[in-house]
Design a protein around this motif. Structure first.
Motif, PDB file in Angstrom:
ATOM      1  N   VAL A  82      12.320  -7.202   6.043  1.00  0.00           N
ATOM      2  CA  VAL A  82      13.730  -7.694   6.324  1.00  0.00           C
ATOM      3  C   VAL A  82      13.517  -8.681   7.355  1.00  0.00           C
ATOM      4  O   VAL A  82      14.185  -9.960   7.342  1.00  0.00           O
ATOM      5  CB  VAL A  82      14.830  -6.988   6.265  1.00  0.00           C
ATOM      6  CG1 VAL A  82      16.119  -7.381   6.611  1.00  0.00           C
ATOM      7  CG2 VAL A  82      14.839  -6.010   4.982  1.00  0.00           C
ATOM      8  N   LYS A  83      13.179  -8.506   8.547  1.00  0.00           N
ATOM      9  CA  LYS A  83      13.272  -9.193   9.810  1.00  0.00           C
ATOM     10  C   LYS A  83      12.512 -10.340   9.552  1.00  0.00           C
ATOM     11  O   LYS A  83      13.030 -11.589   9.949  1.00  0.00           O
ATOM     12  CB  LYS A  83      12.706  -8.244  10.986  1.00  0.00           C
ATOM     13  CG  LYS A  83      12.964  -8.903  12.327  1.00  0.00           C
ATOM     14  CD  LYS A  83      12.495  -8.028  13.385  1.00  0.00           C
ATOM     15  CE  LYS A  83      11.077  -8.466  13.598  1.00  0.00           C
ATOM     16  NZ  LYS A  83      10.540  -7.795  14.680  1.00  0.00           N
ATOM     17  N   ASN A  84      11.332 -10.388   8.912  1.00  0.00           N
ATOM     18  CA  ASN A  84      10.399 -11.338   8.744  1.00  0.00           C
ATOM     19  C   ASN A  84      11.112 -12.326   7.965  1.00  0.00           C
ATOM     20  O   ASN A  84      10.724 -13.561   7.826  1.00  0.00           O
ATOM     21  CB  ASN A  84       9.088 -10.798   8.417  1.00  0.00           C
ATOM     22  CG  ASN A  84       8.469 -10.434   9.755  1.00  0.00           C
ATOM     23  OD1 ASN A  84       9.208 -10.137  10.780  1.00  0.00           O
ATOM     24  ND2 ASN A  84       7.166 -10.078   9.822  1.00  0.00           N
ATOM     25  N   LEU A  92       3.743  -4.771   6.200  1.00  0.00           N
ATOM     26  CA  LEU A  92       4.987  -4.361   6.760  1.00  0.00           C
ATOM     27  C   LEU A  92       5.795  -3.174   6.393  1.00  0.00           C
ATOM     28  O   LEU A  92       5.436  -2.996   5.375  1.00  0.00           O
ATOM     29  CB  LEU A  92       5.869  -5.781   6.710  1.00  0.00           C
ATOM     30  CG  LEU A  92       5.298  -7.119   7.118  1.00  0.00           C
ATOM     31  CD1 LEU A  92       6.289  -8.326   6.538  1.00  0.00           C
ATOM     32  CD2 LEU A  92       5.162  -7.241   8.699  1.00  0.00           C
ATOM     33  N   ASN A  93       6.447  -2.801   7.362  1.00  0.00           N
ATOM     34  CA  ASN A  93       7.352  -1.592   6.767  1.00  0.00           C
ATOM     35  C   ASN A  93       8.609  -2.202   6.487  1.00  0.00           C
ATOM     36  O   ASN A  93       8.580  -3.529   6.530  1.00  0.00           O
ATOM     37  CB  ASN A  93       7.426  -0.603   7.884  1.00  0.00           C
ATOM     38  CG  ASN A  93       8.057  -1.117   9.208  1.00  0.00           C
ATOM     39  OD1 ASN A  93       8.618  -2.211   9.256  1.00  0.00           O
ATOM     40  ND2 ASN A  93       7.936  -0.533  10.392  1.00  0.00           N
ATOM     41  N   LEU A 123       0.548 -14.944  -3.649  1.00  0.00           N
ATOM     42  CA  LEU A 123       1.253 -13.615  -2.917  1.00  0.00           C
ATOM     43  C   LEU A 123       1.401 -14.110  -1.568  1.00  0.00           C
ATOM     44  O   LEU A 123       0.239 -13.834  -0.825  1.00  0.00           O
ATOM     45  CB  LEU A 123       0.650 -12.434  -3.426  1.00  0.00           C
ATOM     46  CG  LEU A 123       0.654 -12.351  -5.033  1.00  0.00           C
ATOM     47  CD1 LEU A 123      -0.041 -10.799  -5.100  1.00  0.00           C
ATOM     48  CD2 LEU A 123       1.857 -12.132  -5.529  1.00  0.00           C
ATOM     49  N   VAL A 124       2.287 -14.431  -1.204  1.00  0.00           N
ATOM     50  CA  VAL A 124       2.491 -14.841   0.282  1.00  0.00           C
ATOM     51  C   VAL A 124       3.129 -13.844   1.337  1.00  0.00           C
ATOM     52  O   VAL A 124       4.167 -13.271   1.080  1.00  0.00           O
ATOM     53  CB  VAL A 124       3.167 -16.008   0.484  1.00  0.00           C
ATOM     54  CG1 VAL A 124       3.311 -16.466   1.995  1.00  0.00           C
ATOM     55  CG2 VAL A 124       2.596 -17.245  -0.398  1.00  0.00           C
ATOM     56  N   THR A 125       2.103 -13.127   2.179  1.00  0.00           N
ATOM     57  CA  THR A 125       2.672 -12.270   3.104  1.00  0.00           C
ATOM     58  C   THR A 125       3.634 -12.709   4.118  1.00  0.00           C
ATOM     59  O   THR A 125       3.798 -13.802   4.675  1.00  0.00           O
ATOM     60  CB  THR A 125       1.438 -11.567   3.867  1.00  0.00           C
ATOM     61  OG1 THR A 125       2.037 -10.289   4.619  1.00  0.00           O
ATOM     62  CG2 THR A 125       1.075 -12.631   4.641  1.00  0.00           C
ATOM     63  N   LEU A 126       4.786 -11.774   4.600  1.00  0.00           N
ATOM     64  CA  LEU A 126       5.669 -12.200   5.445  1.00  0.00           C
ATOM     65  C   LEU A 126       5.097 -11.585   6.782  1.00  0.00           C
ATOM     66  O   LEU A 126       5.916 -11.448   7.816  1.00  0.00           O
ATOM     67  CB  LEU A 126       7.028 -11.538   5.121  1.00  0.00           C
ATOM     68  CG  LEU A 126       7.583 -12.340   3.939  1.00  0.00           C
ATOM     69  CD1 LEU A 126       8.894 -11.335   3.388  1.00  0.00           C
ATOM     70  CD2 LEU A 126       8.078 -13.603   4.638  1.00  0.00           C
ATOM     71  N   ASP A 127       3.821 -11.026   6.962  1.00  0.00           N
ATOM     72  CA  ASP A 127       3.302 -10.418   8.299  1.00  0.00           C
ATOM     73  C   ASP A 127       3.081 -11.891   8.937  1.00  0.00           C
ATOM     74  O   ASP A 127       2.124 -12.362   8.638  1.00  0.00           O
ATOM     75  CB  ASP A 127       2.326  -9.656   7.825  1.00  0.00           C
ATOM     76  CG  ASP A 127       1.624  -8.826   9.067  1.00  0.00           C
ATOM     77  OD1 ASP A 127       2.076  -9.283  10.160  1.00  0.00           O
ATOM     78  OD2 ASP A 127       0.781  -8.085   8.993  1.00  0.00           O
ATOM     79  N   PHE A 128       3.492 -12.085  10.318  1.00  0.00           N
ATOM     80  CA  PHE A 128       3.418 -13.174  11.028  1.00  0.00           C
ATOM     81  C   PHE A 128       2.212 -13.026  11.964  1.00  0.00           C
ATOM     82  O   PHE A 128       2.153 -13.969  12.949  1.00  0.00           O
ATOM     83  CB  PHE A 128       4.684 -13.822  11.359  1.00  0.00           C
ATOM     84  CG  PHE A 128       5.741 -14.212  10.511  1.00  0.00           C
ATOM     85  CD1 PHE A 128       6.901 -13.868  10.704  1.00  0.00           C
ATOM     86  CD2 PHE A 128       5.142 -14.711   9.068  1.00  0.00           C
ATOM     87  CE1 PHE A 128       7.719 -14.199   9.731  1.00  0.00           C
ATOM     88  CE2 PHE A 128       6.119 -15.001   8.119  1.00  0.00           C
ATOM     89  CZ  PHE A 128       7.356 -14.791   8.482  1.00  0.00           C
ATOM     90  N   ASN A 180       0.989  -1.062  -0.093  1.00  0.00           N
ATOM     91  CA  ASN A 180       0.041  -0.031   0.012  1.00  0.00           C
ATOM     92  C   ASN A 180       0.733   1.228   0.079  1.00  0.00           C
ATOM     93  O   ASN A 180       0.617   2.313   0.391  1.00  0.00           O
ATOM     94  CB  ASN A 180      -0.727   0.000   1.182  1.00  0.00           C
ATOM     95  CG  ASN A 180      -2.027  -1.088   1.269  1.00  0.00           C
ATOM     96  OD1 ASN A 180      -2.273  -1.695   2.319  1.00  0.00           O
ATOM     97  ND2 ASN A 180      -2.777  -1.370   0.184  1.00  0.00           N
ATOM     98  N   LEU A 181       1.959   1.125  -0.749  1.00  0.00           N
ATOM     99  CA  LEU A 181       3.115   2.245  -0.665  1.00  0.00           C
ATOM    100  C   LEU A 181       2.458   3.425  -1.182  1.00  0.00           C
ATOM    101  O   LEU A 181       1.637   3.385  -2.049  1.00  0.00           O
ATOM    102  CB  LEU A 181       4.145   1.703  -1.532  1.00  0.00           C
ATOM    103  CG  LEU A 181       5.608   1.979  -1.049  1.00  0.00           C
ATOM    104  CD1 LEU A 181       5.743   1.540   0.400  1.00  0.00           C
ATOM    105  CD2 LEU A 181       6.619   1.548  -2.136  1.00  0.00           C
ATOM    106  N   PHE A 182       2.742   4.769  -0.781  1.00  0.00           N
ATOM    107  CA  PHE A 182       2.522   6.008  -1.073  1.00  0.00           C
ATOM    108  C   PHE A 182       1.266   6.385  -1.049  1.00  0.00           C
ATOM    109  O   PHE A 182       0.491   7.412  -1.545  1.00  0.00           O
ATOM    110  CB  PHE A 182       2.894   6.239  -2.775  1.00  0.00           C
ATOM    111  CG  PHE A 182       4.153   5.575  -2.900  1.00  0.00           C
ATOM    112  CD1 PHE A 182       4.599   4.897  -4.204  1.00  0.00           C
ATOM    113  CD2 PHE A 182       5.258   6.053  -2.410  1.00  0.00           C
ATOM    114  CE1 PHE A 182       5.884   4.334  -4.402  1.00  0.00           C
ATOM    115  CE2 PHE A 182       6.756   6.062  -2.727  1.00  0.00           C
ATOM    116  CZ  PHE A 182       6.814   5.261  -3.681  1.00  0.00           C
TER     117      PHE A 182
END
Lengths: 448, 423, 456
Positions: free
Chosen positions: A368-370, A362-363, A312-317, A106-108
């Motif tokens: 990167v962390k996830n 995610l930001n 499209l797999v999210t990295l938000d856990f 959802n950038l910008f």
């Protein structure tokens, strides 16, 4: 003649010279192309770098040639002839990867947090007007985008050079756009507009549909209506005689390309049941679909494999409130966030499934962390790279232009000091559409 | 042949058990003290004494404990991602079967009370709510495997205070929804069913014209309307109505509507004043699904009496007891037990949560009693299930154990202090 | 001696004091000539009732397989296997029946709630946070339809408690018989109700829905209470001082402090509605520091701190078992095991209905705990003698013993069993009607059978 000329010359030299100077100055000042028009970009040769083309095996010491924003050649040193006009970029000790693609962001977009009503007056006010149904199938999200240089740089630093910007409100949310993060000028950034229609199993408040089952019935009814509308329009075009004319419906008009012409539709799935519900609708209406979110995709692996739908797999856990792991106490909830959901991607790999990874929700830091957490949980690093390059390129229909370092493709790449997903690795240079952005370890971006 | 094979593979999916030395409450065939039940492939194969099982079959020593058919709750809202589409007053197009949530922990809660099957429904916010679904509470299995396809397909109707929204404060700027009265609710049902009849007629006309020798050039199919399709299914007999009604006039008038339009009623839900109109209900062949004594929470429940279930049973109605609650569901056996105080025998009370419920849902061929050939949905209790001192020790669905108190206690004893989650 | 204008000076005259006291005693004496219940007696006070042939469960003594109970003047005068029945006694044949003491509900809203969804009929929750001045007895609808229903199930007395806010008000102990609310009073002001925050539910939990998070912690709430109590003590000191010295101004009337005085003085006990284990511990500390008499109610996680509760000597009223455990990790049966563990640790427990419309379910609350390990005798005690002891009325209530009030239930089976039918209930030695809303409506519509035949 000679005398005449000689006599003329000295008197005119000075004014002519001055006039000439003035004209040159004027030309340079009046030239509008200075700030906005695409400059003539130099041709580049990146030398001595370790190249991860993705489509090919790793090249230990290689050369990449870039011209006019496209990759001209990729190969081991010695096999590639460096052109005379190429500007050399010394890349020894650096790794070159295709620029990462995050196929759902959802950038910008300036998303306002829905403030919870704090006072009784606010609470009543929230109900006092009949809620407007929030459906925007016609929305072109590109019109709402306000690119910011700061954001572009932040995303460059985590290696992302291409993003899908998707709408975010309502059930029929609108149509997304694919952007190259090459500047903050929107028109030069667009790769594909529109890309897909986005649907989320959200609910309205106070208006139909306000429940998950209502939303499903609503979506189905709209699809049936679109089919009926299309039939009616076709028939009317063929022969309008004695036929009631179809009433113009902007909602259904917006759906025609996706339901009838099978342009892509993205369904957001935040748990196992939503994946199943989406698959059912996709099958029923024979849609060209993509699933996003998919945090519980491993639990539906059999059905997803047989449906062969891009993921499209999210990295938000973070476990959503509806998740089974959020209902059995704090201990399980934490385990879900730290162990179970991070293992999603590696479980999919075990099932021999292809998928893309996204930074949705995610930001940049958490992305990167996830990502590292997912790799730690068993996702192989090369699969992670594919899931952020060639897989999303394929899903976006841009595999001929992006996703790997091959001649003819768009020059989107990143140069890192260290292996891409390692903790200490830094992105040192980012090239998007052939424009070079330099990020030194501490410091500002230098754009060439 | 294919169907036979398909059904066989389905049967092979069930478990094998031998339950020994139980006091078997068959419900339809009396009580067998000290009996055995052999389950193979999820089906009750044998009931008797001193039975043997093939090797590898798990043996459960009942030691005199009470084995009853798995409890069936005919009115709940568990295992669903939502309860009410509470906006429009008529939403028959919403399908609860599409929002089954197999991750709902209420399933485990229900299993801990011996419940094996539920009729889980749309709520009572709307006059016509949506179609419902019957589930077996196979905790841990994917949602598709919970759905009981053999059950009657049902459509939820509701009358009275919830639908009128009379217990809500009217918010400024929000108009009162129609219907605001009971007469409005009935009128709405009538007009919607008339609209559905028109819809059916329009489609019939189209089909006729399409088949005819010279179909007109401008022939074009009508719009498919999911809302009216569902109502049409009711009129065609493909769905039966389950109607939430409290006071006697609501039920009388709904019976009249069913006669007027020719649709079938599965049961009245809650029906607190059923005792006032047993004759009418008996004549119409419509049963009730009620609480035993949860009353006096709304005006329409102010004349509910705890004798309702027992009295209506004695008058020959088909009565089941339901929970309509993710909490009460785990003491449904206690609720049925109270009916003994109000005039039934223990055996009659047991029927209220077993075979009667199965009959109302159309699955009495498969479940609801312990008989050879029926599915092995069973519950084991420490005392007679109609006793206040009993507790559920084990719940079995199609031969698989889904709740095992003994195993749970062992696990607790063995686990560290940081225990969380389920066995 | 003439009755001069009463001045502090004159009141100090001892003779006058004695004279006033004597007058007072005579006056009060005439009022107090009747026993606890001033109910209209349908029988002659002097009549003796003899219940014969019953199995007797006194609760505090051995079970008598077959015996008799003699009732006179509202009291049990004798009971046993070999009791001689005086001539002229009204004999009640009770063969096949069991005699129990009537049950006591330790927390209910009987009389404060008719139809819970209709606000006009609900009086159990006052608005505001601090309401010690509010008294449940003053709102009690003695003609509530729920009271005869509870009575018909063997409940003879109940605590009626206000609810809401922090300090909800004064609960009352009533017997379930009387023509007016005042006739029902056993203890007009039984205990102050103080409600501490609920357990912080983790998301989801048993019901699968997000629980409601309380706004304030128990720690902060107890701090708030400390301040309120301190203020009350200070108020009292100032009023005392002003009373003694007319030159000092009377402090402005503070209703909260005034009505909390019996509490801070340790005279009026407090029922604390408290739930989480840490909160229970904090409340124990608070009670000990403030030196007040306390009873706990709810105590859903009491089992985790049973030892501490035992050592503090605080009795526990168990909240309704018709709830789901608020914390998943405690286990699905946590609420059922809770009273068992507390009882085994030596804590005095009592069961409650926590209801008006299902107040009759009190015996089944006790049986539920018995299903999960509570000894049946203890379960029975927790609805009879234990509540009597907790509320200080055990001299007259809670068991069948000579000298105690004749609150007797004759049942055709185990009092706590679901199927048991109550045949007779005696309150204060008077047989009370078991007719109630259920039986009235049933009888009315049973009429339809005969009516229909006539009309058809």
């Amino acid at each position: 003649m000679n005398n005449h000329f000689k006599k003329w010359q000295p008197a005119l030299v000075r004014p002519v010279a001055i006039a000439f100077l003035i004209m040159v100055l004027a030309a340079s000042l009046l030239d509008p192309a200075q700030a906005a028009s695409p400059e003539v970009k130099p041709a580049y040769a990146l030398v001595n770098c370790r190249i991860f083309p993705v489509a090919q095996p790793v090249i230990e010491k290689g050369i990449i040639l870039i011209r006019d924003g496209l990759i001209e050649a990729v190969g081991p040193a010695g096999k590639i002839q460096i052109p005379e006009d190429a500007e050399l970029i010394e890349a020894s000790g650096l790794n070159a990867y295709p620029g990462l693609i995050s196929a759902h962001t959802n950038l910008f977009l300036e998303i306002k947090e829905q403030a919870q009503p704090a006072t009784p007056e606010e609470y009543m006010a929230a109900f006092s007007q009949p809620a407007e149904p929030k459906e925007f199938p016609w929305l072109q999200i590109v019109e709402k985008i306000k690119p910011k240089k700061q954001t572009v740089e932040t995303y460059h630093r985590v290696g992302i050079t291409t993003v899908v910007v998707a709408p975010h409100e309502g059930i029929f949310q609108g149509q997304s756009v694919v952007l190259n993060l090459n500047s903050d000028q929107i028109h030069g950034m667009v790769l594909a507009q529109p890309w897909a229609l986005h649907i989320n199993f959200a609910t309205e408040r106070g208006v139909y549909p306000s429940s998950p089952m209502g939303t499903l019935a609503f979506i189905r009814q709209k699809f049936y209506d679109t089919q009926h509308y299309s039939q009616h329009l076709q028939k009317y075009r063929q022969s309008p005689h004695f036929l009631k004319r179809p009433e113009y419906d902007p909602f259904l008009e917006a759906l025609l390309p996706f339901v009838i012409d099978k342009k892509p539709i993205v369904f957001q799935c935040n748990n196992l049941e939503e994946i199943k519900r989406a698959l059912k609708i996709i099958k029923e209406f024979k849609l060209n679909a993509v699933l996003t979110g998919c945090n519980e995709a491993w639990r539906a692996s059999q059905q997803l494999k047989s449906a062969s739908i891009p993921l499209l797999v999210t990295l938000d856990f973070r476990p959503p409130a509806s998740s089974v792991y959020a209902q059995q106490g704090q201990a399980i909830r934490e385990k879900a966030e730290k162990e179970i959901y991070p293992a999603n991607a590696s479980n999919l790999v075990k099932e021999k499934m292809n998928f893309s990874l996204t930074s949705f929700g995610l930001n940049d830091t958490d992305f990167v962390k996830n990502l590292r957490a997912a790799i730690k949980a068993g996702l192989p690093a090369d699969q992670a790279l594919r899931s952020l390059t060639i897989e999303p390129a394929r899903t976006l229909g841009l595999e001929k232009q992006l996703g790997s370092l091959e001649p003819g493709k768009i020059a989107n790449l990143i140069l890192t000091r260290g292996e891409l997903f390692d903790e200490k690795t830094k992105v040192v240079k980012v090239i998007v559409d052939g424009t070079v952005f330099t990020y030194e370890e501490k410091g500002q971006c230098e754009k060439r | 042949m294919i169907l036979f094979l398909l059904s066989a593979t389905w049967l092979l999916a069930g478990g094998d058990l031998l339950i020994k030395n139980a006091t078997i409450l068959t419900v339809t065939g009396g009580v067998i003290p000290n009996g055995d039940v052999l389950v193979l492939n999820g089906v009750i194969k044998q009931i008797g004494q001193n039975l043997t099982a093939p090797a590898g079959v798990r043996i459960i020593e009942a030691n005199g404990r009470y084995l009853m058919p798995g409890i069936i709750d005919t009115h709940t809202h568990i295992a669903l991602s939502g309860t009410n589409e509470g906006t429009d007053a008529v939403t028959p197009e919403v399908t609860m079967a599409e929002v089954v949530n197999a991750d709902d922990t209420s399933i485990f809660t229900a299993l801990s009370g011996g419940v094996t099957m539920v009729h889980t429904m749309h709520g009572s916010a709307n006059v016509i709510g949506g179609t419902n679904v019957v589930l077996k509470l196979k905790w841990g299995k994917p949602s598709e495997e919970l759905i009981v396809k053999e059950a009657y397909p049902t459509l939820k109707f509701a009358l009275g205070e919830n639908v009128k929204q009379s217990n809500r404060t009217l918010l400024p700027g929000r108009p009162q929804r129609y219907p605001a009265t009971r007469m409005g609710a009935n009128a709405l049902i009538r007009t919607e069913l008339m609209r559905a009849k028109d819809y059916m007629a329009t489609w019939d006309r189209y089909e006729q014209l399409k088949k005819s020798k010279n179909p007109p050039a401008n022939l074009f199919p009508p719009r498919k309307d999911l809302r009216l399709e569902t109502l049409a299914d009711l009129l065609r007999g493909k769905l039966i109505a389950r109607c939430h009604a409290y006071v006697a006039p609501e039920m009388i008038e709904f019976l009249n509507l069913s006669k007027e339009f020719g649709f079938k009623i599965g049961a009245f839900e809650h029906a607190w004043e059923a005792y006032k109109i047993t004759n009418e209900l008996k004549a119409a062949g419509v049963g009730i699904s009620v609480f035993i004594d949860s009353w006096a929470y709304k005006m329409e429940a102010a004349e509910g009496i705890a004798y309702n279930a027992a009295y209506c049973t004695k008058k020959g109605l088909l009565v089941s007891i339901n929970s309509d609650s993710g909490e009460r569901i785990r003491r449904l056996f206690n609720e049925a037990g109270k009916a003994v105080k109000y005039g039934l025998t223990q055996d009659e009370a047991l029927k209220l949560i077993t075979i009667n419920a199965a009959k109302q849902l159309g699955v009495d061929r498969l479940v609801g009693s312990i008989e050879v050939g029926k599915q092995a949905d069973l519950a084991l209790f420490s005392q007679h299930p109609m006793s206040a001192y009993t507790r559920c020790e084990m719940t079995i669905i199609e031969g698989d154990v889904y709740f095992d108190r003994e195993a749970l206690i062992k696990k607790r004893a063995g686990a560290s202090a940081q225990k969380g989650g389920l066995s | 001696m003439k009755l001069t204008r009463m001045t502090p000076a004159s009141l100090k005259n001892k003779t006058q004091l004695v004279f006033m006291a004597a007058l007072l005693c005579l006056g009060l004496g005439s009022l107090y000539s009747l026993p606890l219940s001033a109910a209209v007696q349908t029988e002659d006070k002097a009549e003796v009732i003899a219940i014969v042939g019953a199995k007797i469960v006194p609760v505090t003594g051995q079970i008598i397989d077959s015996g008799s109970i003699l009732i006179k003047d509202g009291r049990i005068v004798d009971l046993g296997a070999n009791v001689s029945i005086p001539a002229g006694a009204r004999v009640i044949e009770a063969r096949g029946l069991t005699a129990y003491p009537g049950m006591i509900d330790s927390y209910s809203w009987l009389g404060l709630e008719e139809i819970s969804g209709v606000r006009a009929t609900v009086d159990n929750r006052e608005t505001g946070r601090v309401n010690p001045q509010v008294k449940a007895i003053e709102a009690l609808r003695y003609d509530s339809m729920h009271i005869p229903i509870a009575r018909a199930n063997g409940i003879v007395a109940a605590v009626v408690a206000p609810s809401g806010g922090l300090i909800s008000g004064q609960s009352t102990l009533i017997k379930l018989d009387g023509w007016t609310n005042r006739e029902m009073v056993i203890k007009e002001s039984l205990a102050m109700i103080i409600e501490l925050p609920a357990i912080r539910r983790s998301r989801g939990g048993f019901s699968g829905f997000r629980g409601q998070q309380p706004q304030v912690t128990t720690e902060k709430t107890l701090d708030e209470l400390r301040q309120i109590f301190k203020k009350a003590r200070m108020y009292e000191k100032r009023r005392e001082a002003a009373r003694k010295n007319s030159l000092l101004p009377l402090p402005e009337f503070d209703e909260a402090s005034h009505f909390l005085l019996p509490v801070v003085k340790g005279e009026l006990p407090v029922i604390f509605s408290v739930h989480a284990d840490k909160d229970i511990l904090q409340t124990i500390k608070f009670v000990q520091e403030e030196k007040i008499k306390a009873i706990f109610y709810g105590v859903e996680q009491g089992f985790k701190v049973a030892q501490e509760i035992k050592e503090a000597g605080i009795p526990c009223i168990i909240g309704s078992l018709y709830s789901l455990p608020p914390v998943w990790e405690d286990g699905y049966d946590a609420l059922f095991l809770n009273p068992v563990i507390l009882n085994q640790a030596g804590v005095k427990i009592a069961f409650s209905s926590s209801s008006a419309s299902t107040a009759k379910d009190l015996p089944y609350q006790a049986a539920k705990a018995a299903a999960f390990g509570l000894k049946p005798e203890e379960a029975l005690k927790a609805v009879t003698i234990y509540p009597a002891e907790i509320f200080g009325v055990d001299k007259l209530l809670g068991s069948l013993e000579p000298g105690k009030t004749a609150n007797i239930v004759l049942a055709d089976g185990d009092l706590l069993e679901l199927g048991t039918k109550i045949q007779k209930v005696f309150i204060d030695g008077k047989e009370v009607s078991l007719e109630n809303r259920y039986t009235e409506l049933l009888k009315k519509f049973e009429q339809r059978e005969t009516d229909k035949q006539v009309n058809k």
